[in-house]
Motif scaffolding. Structure first.
Motif, PDB file in Angstrom:
ATOM      1  N   GLN A   1      29.517  24.286  27.169  1.00 35.78           N
ATOM      2  CA  GLN A   1      28.551  25.360  27.417  1.00 35.78           C
ATOM      3  C   GLN A   1      29.001  26.577  28.395  1.00 35.78           C
TER       4      GLN A   1
ATOM      5  N   GLY B   1      30.927  34.652  17.087  1.00 34.60           N
ATOM      6  CA  GLY B   1      30.544  33.220  17.272  1.00 34.60           C
ATOM      7  C   GLY B   1      31.992  32.673  17.645  1.00 34.60           C
TER       8      GLY B   1
ATOM      9  N   GLU C   1      32.302  22.455  17.338  1.00 35.64           N
ATOM     10  CA  GLU C   1      31.013  22.731  17.330  1.00 35.64           C
ATOM     11  C   GLU C   1      30.888  24.393  17.251  1.00 35.64           C
ATOM     12  N   ARG C   2      30.167  25.002  16.240  1.00 33.15           N
ATOM     13  CA  ARG C   2      30.114  26.503  16.104  1.00 33.15           C
ATOM     14  C   ARG C   2      28.775  26.869  16.429  1.00 33.15           C
ATOM     15  N   ILE C   3      29.082  27.803  17.690  1.00 32.87           N
ATOM     16  CA  ILE C   3      27.952  28.630  18.250  1.00 32.87           C
ATOM     17  C   ILE C   3      28.158  30.136  17.902  1.00 32.87           C
TER      18      ILE C   3
ATOM     19  N   VAL D   1      31.630  28.779  26.843  1.00 25.39           N
ATOM     20  CA  VAL D   1      31.144  29.529  25.795  1.00 25.39           C
ATOM     21  C   VAL D   1      30.500  30.538  26.587  1.00 25.39           C
TER      22      VAL D   1
END
Length: 193
Positions: A80, A112, A118-120, A83
């Motif tokens: 996190q 994104g 994992e796609r954010i 990102v």
């Protein structure tokens, strides 16, 4: 009064909804040349529809600072943080690139990242779509709402579309290929019909 069709002839590529949008066929190449090479591990995935271009890049795998954490098990908080860092440090440049792409392709740009599979998504459109449904279709949506699967008919319809797309992707890709072939044939035909 007789209406004359100009340009490619009757119809537009992809149907009437396609309008007169610029052709996005070279968008992946444009983004490959425009994006800074140090942003992503490899080339980003570029997804295009008539409303939006979605750019999703794989971030380099973050490294955990904990000594007892195996290399393949990076804590969620570390991911996190990676990102959040990427999102904040690239914001002005992403906005500039999105503005250039919007002028070039006539579509909004959404961003994104993918981290460890994992796609954010940072931003993306939720486009309203109006449809008329008969009672049997409304009953399907209402069952999804009544059972708690969806909060509203709109959510139920979105859920149904996602499910149908997930299970029909091969068929949909075949259909898209056929539509491109029709557009190619139409462009090779006589002009000014």
């Amino acid at each position: 009064m007789r209406h004359e069709h100009r340009g490619r002839g009757f119809g537009r590529p992809g149907g009437w909804q396609q309008a007169d949008l610029p052709d996005p066929a070279d968008a992946p190449d444009w983004f490959a040349g425009r994006l800074p090479s140090d942003w992503f591990a490899g080339q980003p995935v570029i997804e295009i529809d008539r409303d939006e271009i979605v750019v999703i890049g794989e971030l380099p795998a973050p490294v955990s600072e904990k000594e007892d954490t195996p290399a393949e098990e990076v804590p969620a908080a570390t991911k996190q943080g990676a990102v959040a860092r990427f999102r904040e440090t690239t914001r002005p440049a992403r906005m500039q690139i999105a503005n250039e792409a919007q002028r070039r392709y006539g579509r909004s740009v959404a961003w994104g990242v993918s981290v460890d599979g994992e796609r954010i998504m940072f931003t993306h459109l939720a486009v309203p779509v109006m449809t008329r449904l008969r009672q049997p279709e409304r009953k399907v949506l209402d069952t999804l709402v009544d059972s708690g699967v969806a909060r509203s008919r709109a959510d139920a319809l979105a859920w149904t579309v996602k499910l149908a797309g997930k299970h029909a992707e091969a068929w949909l890709e075949e259909l898209r290929t056929a539509m491109r072939k029709v557009d190619d044939l139409r462009s090779e035909g006589p002009q000014g019909l």
